[in-house]
Design a protein around this motif. Structure first.
Motif, PDB file in Angstrom:
ATOM      1  N   UNK A   1     -11.145  11.348 -15.064  1.00 44.25           N
ATOM      2  CA  UNK A   1     -10.192  12.389 -14.687  1.00 44.25           C
ATOM      3  C   UNK A   1      -9.252  12.635 -15.854  1.00 44.25           C
ATOM      4  N   UNK A   2      -9.161  13.885 -16.231  1.00 42.73           N
ATOM      5  CA  UNK A   2      -8.238  14.319 -17.274  1.00 42.73           C
ATOM      6  C   UNK A   2      -7.121  15.092 -16.582  1.00 42.73           C
ATOM      7  N   UNK A   3      -5.900  14.903 -17.034  1.00 44.46           N
ATOM      8  CA  UNK A   3      -4.748  15.557 -16.425  1.00 44.46           C
ATOM      9  C   UNK A   3      -4.117  16.534 -17.407  1.00 44.46           C
ATOM     10  N   UNK A   4      -3.748  17.701 -16.885  1.00 46.75           N
ATOM     11  CA  UNK A   4      -3.082  18.733 -17.671  1.00 46.75           C
ATOM     12  C   UNK A   4      -1.835  19.201 -16.942  1.00 46.75           C
ATOM     13  N   UNK A   5      -0.876  19.675 -17.698  1.00 43.70           N
ATOM     14  CA  UNK A   5       0.363  20.188 -17.110  1.00 43.70           C
ATOM     15  C   UNK A   5       0.073  21.467 -16.340  1.00 43.70           C
ATOM     16  N   UNK A   6       0.675  21.605 -15.159  1.00 47.14           N
ATOM     17  CA  UNK A   6       0.514  22.801 -14.344  1.00 47.14           C
ATOM     18  C   UNK A   6       1.422  23.920 -14.852  1.00 47.14           C
ATOM     19  N   UNK A   7       1.108  25.125 -14.428  1.00 50.05           N
ATOM     20  CA  UNK A   7       1.980  26.253 -14.743  1.00 50.05           C
ATOM     21  C   UNK A   7       3.252  26.142 -13.911  1.00 50.05           C
ATOM     22  N   UNK A   8       4.252  26.906 -14.267  1.00 48.37           N
ATOM     23  CA  UNK A   8       5.524  26.888 -13.541  1.00 48.37           C
ATOM     24  C   UNK A   8       5.387  27.417 -12.121  1.00 48.37           C
ATOM     25  N   UNK A   9       4.277  28.099 -11.821  1.00 45.39           N
ATOM     26  CA  UNK A   9       4.068  28.663 -10.485  1.00 45.39           C
ATOM     27  C   UNK A   9       3.619  27.612  -9.464  1.00 45.39           C
ATOM     28  N   UNK A  10       3.194  26.452  -9.919  1.00 45.87           N
ATOM     29  CA  UNK A  10       2.697  25.417  -9.015  1.00 45.87           C
ATOM     30  C   UNK A  10       3.856  24.664  -8.361  1.00 45.87           C
ATOM     31  N   UNK A  11       3.612  24.199  -7.152  1.00 46.78           N
ATOM     32  CA  UNK A  11       4.565  23.338  -6.467  1.00 46.78           C
ATOM     33  C   UNK A  11       3.780  22.395  -5.564  1.00 46.78           C
ATOM     34  N   UNK A  12       4.488  21.631  -4.739  1.00 48.16           N
ATOM     35  CA  UNK A  12       3.770  20.647  -3.929  1.00 48.16           C
ATOM     36  C   UNK A  12       2.956  21.258  -2.800  1.00 48.16           C
TER      37      UNK A  12
END
Length: 121
Positions: free
Chosen positions: A55-66
């Motif tokens: 699993x590779x993790x990347x930063x989400x866009x500012x539009x994402x939330x929980x």
């Protein structure tokens, strides 16, 4: 630890695995890093993609939330530098599925040679 992990993600646009984070934040506890990644994923700060059984993790866009992740975009894995980047400017067609299906997550992955590794003409 959460602040340290967040700082690492804010400083890069490349994907990172748990092992990458362990290396950057040595010495650190693997379990704490894993729980931090899962918390960040749940809160919409990062998203994970599976590639080559990791699993590779990347930063989400500012539009994402929980509640909603807006990560239906193309991920590009470079076969030369072994890095994954998000290509959010590529249009992904909307999928029209019957009501019998509930989509919880979409993953789009392309592989090839990235613009940094591509030989200039």
């Amino acid at each position: 630890m959460r602040m340290l992990v967040l700082d690492v993600f804010l400083q890069t646009s490349k994907a990172m695995s748990l092992a990458d984070l362990e290396e950057k934040l040595a010495p650190s506890d693997r379990s704490t890093l894993y729980r931090t990644l899962k918390t960040f994923e749940k809160k919409g700060l990062i998203h994970g993609i599976q590639e080559h059984h990791t699993t590779q993790y990347l930063r989400c866009s500012d539009k994402c939330n929980e509640k909603v992740h807006h990560d239906a975009h193309l991920h590009f894995y470079c076969n030369l530098c072994k890095q994954t980047t998000c290509l959010e400017d590529i249009d992904i067609p909307h999928l029209h599925l019957s009501r019998d299906y509930i989509v919880k997550e979409l993953k789009f992955l392309a592989t090839g040679i990235c613009k940094l590794c591509h030989p200039s003409e």
